[in-house]
Write a protein that holds these residues in place. Structure first.
Motif, mmCIF file in Angstrom:
data_model
loop_
_atom_site.group_PDB
_atom_site.id
_atom_site.type_symbol
_atom_site.label_atom_id
_atom_site.label_comp_id
_atom_site.label_asym_id
_atom_site.label_seq_id
_atom_site.Cartn_x
_atom_site.Cartn_y
_atom_site.Cartn_z
ATOM 1 N N ASP B 23 0.580 -1.487 -0.141
ATOM 2 C CA ASP B 23 -0.154 0.351 -0.152
ATOM 3 C C ASP B 23 0.867 0.887 -0.550
ATOM 4 O OD1 ASP B 23 -2.733 -0.751 0.595
ATOM 5 O OD2 ASP B 23 -1.847 -2.362 2.025
ATOM 6 N N GLU B 26 1.993 1.884 -3.296
ATOM 7 C CA GLU B 26 0.903 2.358 -4.303
ATOM 8 C C GLU B 26 0.668 3.616 -4.307
ATOM 9 O OE1 GLU B 26 -2.342 -0.654 -4.673
ATOM 10 O OE2 GLU B 26 -2.864 1.031 -4.455
ATOM 11 N N MET B 27 1.084 4.143 -2.466
ATOM 12 C CA MET B 27 0.917 5.810 -1.966
ATOM 13 C C MET B 27 1.895 6.421 -2.342
ATOM 14 S SD MET B 27 -0.624 4.466 1.205
ATOM 15 C CE MET B 27 -2.214 3.908 2.399
ATOM 16 N N TYR B 29 3.386 6.086 -5.080
ATOM 17 C CA TYR B 29 3.383 6.535 -7.128
ATOM 18 C C TYR B 29 3.143 7.612 -7.376
ATOM 19 C CZ TYR B 29 3.166 5.690 -11.305
ATOM 20 O OH TYR B 29 2.930 5.627 -13.316
ATOM 21 N N ASP B 30 2.373 8.195 -6.382
ATOM 22 C CA ASP B 30 1.731 8.974 -7.376
ATOM 23 C C ASP B 30 2.287 10.579 -7.515
ATOM 24 O OD1 ASP B 30 -0.968 7.648 -7.513
ATOM 25 O OD2 ASP B 30 -1.907 8.448 -5.572
ATOM 26 N N PHE B 31 2.934 10.214 -5.891
ATOM 27 C CA PHE B 31 3.681 11.781 -6.121
ATOM 28 C C PHE B 31 5.464 11.136 -6.686
ATOM 29 C CE2 PHE B 31 1.019 11.338 -2.112
ATOM 30 C CZ PHE B 31 0.905 12.472 -1.867
ATOM 31 N N GLU B 33 4.777 9.835 -9.334
ATOM 32 C CA GLU B 33 4.808 11.098 -10.820
ATOM 33 C C GLU B 33 4.682 11.962 -11.014
ATOM 34 O OE1 GLU B 33 0.743 9.076 -12.859
ATOM 35 O OE2 GLU B 33 1.077 11.001 -12.548
ATOM 36 N N HIS B 34 4.117 12.728 -9.817
ATOM 37 C CA HIS B 34 3.876 13.987 -9.515
ATOM 38 C C HIS B 34 5.528 14.862 -9.967
ATOM 39 C CE1 HIS B 34 1.726 17.566 -8.706
ATOM 40 N NE2 HIS B 34 3.216 18.607 -8.033
ATOM 41 N N GLU B 36 8.178 13.206 -11.576
ATOM 42 C CA GLU B 36 8.921 13.799 -12.527
ATOM 43 C C GLU B 36 8.427 14.011 -14.196
ATOM 44 O OE1 GLU B 36 9.787 8.981 -13.934
ATOM 45 O OE2 GLU B 36 9.814 8.590 -11.903
ATOM 46 N N LEU B 52 3.303 21.267 -3.203
ATOM 47 C CA LEU B 52 2.880 19.669 -2.912
ATOM 48 C C LEU B 52 2.475 20.112 -1.221
ATOM 49 C CD1 LEU B 52 5.301 16.469 -3.962
ATOM 50 C CD2 LEU B 52 2.742 17.522 -5.023
ATOM 51 N N ILE B 58 0.438 15.190 4.595
ATOM 52 C CA ILE B 58 -0.152 14.342 2.916
ATOM 53 C C ILE B 58 0.310 12.711 3.352
ATOM 54 C CG2 ILE B 58 0.276 13.656 1.435
ATOM 55 C CD1 ILE B 58 1.849 16.204 0.844
ATOM 56 N N GLU B 61 -3.219 12.747 5.762
ATOM 57 C CA GLU B 61 -4.280 12.034 5.428
ATOM 58 C C GLU B 61 -4.715 11.073 4.722
ATOM 59 O OE1 GLU B 61 -5.824 15.517 2.508
ATOM 60 O OE2 GLU B 61 -5.212 17.162 4.165
ATOM 61 N N LEU B 62 -3.030 10.576 3.638
ATOM 62 C CA LEU B 62 -3.562 8.839 3.025
ATOM 63 C C LEU B 62 -3.778 8.137 4.353
ATOM 64 C CD1 LEU B 62 -0.325 10.091 1.212
ATOM 65 C CD2 LEU B 62 -2.505 9.319 -0.323
ATOM 66 N N ASP B 65 -7.734 7.583 5.905
ATOM 67 C CA ASP B 65 -8.570 7.051 4.714
ATOM 68 C C ASP B 65 -8.360 5.344 4.157
ATOM 69 O OD1 ASP B 65 -9.730 8.982 3.339
ATOM 70 O OD2 ASP B 65 -7.753 10.035 2.455
ATOM 71 N N SER B 69 -10.630 2.711 5.335
ATOM 72 C CA SER B 69 -11.078 1.374 4.349
ATOM 73 C C SER B 69 -10.750 -0.120 5.053
ATOM 74 C CB SER B 69 -10.839 2.164 3.038
ATOM 75 O OG SER B 69 -9.381 1.170 2.788
#
Lengths: 107, 183
Positions: B23, B26-27, B29-31, B33-34, B36, B52, B58, B61-62, B65, B69
């Motif tokens: 997990d 995965e979390m 990864y978004d950053f 990508e951002h 890059e 950011l 951050i 907050e992650l 959630d 879940s």
């Protein structure tokens, strides 16, 4: 602008932007920070949550320049949710505007 | 803050909170990508990090959630407790509006569960009184009636527990939406 206001409408902004066309995170962050001064990093937790709720689907797409990008796409459920939020927002902002108009506008 | 510092700080925070590696990746990864894409766009690492925001914020907050879940898909007292704690950490506001009602209602629930157990076990008290040498036939019927009540209450509590779990989850989700990202 007040932080609480901004964060509250961030969800609506993200939904509206993605409803127009599929977008990747960076692109969304740019579009939003152009208009609202917000910590861009907060859109990623938001995107994850909305995806989990079934409002978005994601897919990876290669880019001609740089790394592959994770695109977000609005689902039917997401569209229904967006419309609901838009109605709520319109009603809310109308009421607040009327109130301001009534109290201050007649001064 | 450089790209590496930002990603490290975010990753460490999530690791401290025991988010499993899968997990976490995965979390992050978004950053990645951002960063890059922003770098390819000609932005500087320092500017990207500043835009950011604070990686610790951050991460919180992650985490909220993620915890919620988890409590939704894997129902356990441990998971709902983690979810409540994560919700509390996002804002001070929640300490009053989440902890108060949750502790109050949970306390009442535990009290009722304890009553159900004691009522169900009341025939045991009658047996003990028998051993002490004061057989009392009325006491026997009272004990049986209490036992029946206890079992009924116990069944009720089982369903109330399921309902309560859902209620707490919805309540913290509602609170997270209300205060979303306000620190």
């Amino acid at each position: 602008m007040n932080v609480q206001f901004k964060k509250g409408v961030l969800e609506l902004c993200v939904l509206v932007l993605i409803s127009n066309k599929d977008q990747y995170g960076y692109e969304l962050a740019q579009s939003i920070s152009k208009r609202i001064n917000v910590a861009e990093g907060t859109i990623y937790p938001l995107l994850r949550r909305l995806t989990k709720e079934g409002y978005f689907t994601t897919y990876l797409a290669e880019s001609s320049e740089g790394p592959s990008r994770k695109y977000y796409s609005l689902t039917n459920k997401g569209r229904a949710y967006m419309n609901q939020l838009i109605n709520e927002w319109n009603e809310f902002s109308k009421s607040v505007n009327e109130l301001i108009e009534e109290v201050i506008g007649n001064d | 803050m450089t790209k590496e510092d930002f990603l490290k700080s975010l990753g460490r925070e999530l690791e401290l909170q025991k988010v499993p590696e899968h997990d976490r990746k995965e979390m992050l990864y978004d950053f990645e990508e951002h960063f890059e894409i922003a770098l390819a766009n000609g932005e500087k690492e320092e500017d990207i990090s500043r835009n950011l925001g604070n990686p610790k914020t951050i991460a919180k907050e992650l985490l909220v959630d993620y915890r919620i879940s988890k409590a939704e898909t894997d129902r356990s007292v441990k998971n709902i407790t983690y979810a409540v704690i994560a919700t509390l950490s996002v804002s001070f506001f929640n300490i009053v509006f989440v902890l108060g009602p949750v502790v109050g209602i949970f306390g009442a629930y535990i009290g009722l569960c304890a009553s159900a157990i004691i009522l169900t076990l009341s025939p045991l008290l009658w047996v003990i009184s028998l051993l002490l040498g004061s057989p009392n036939i009325l006491g026997f019927f009272v004990a049986v009636a209490f036992c029946g009540l206890g079992i009924l209450l116990g069944i009720g509590m089982y369903y109330a527990g399921k309902f309560l779990y859902k209620w707490i989850l919805n309540y913290i989700k509602f609170n997270v939406q209300m205060i979303k990202g306000v620190h």
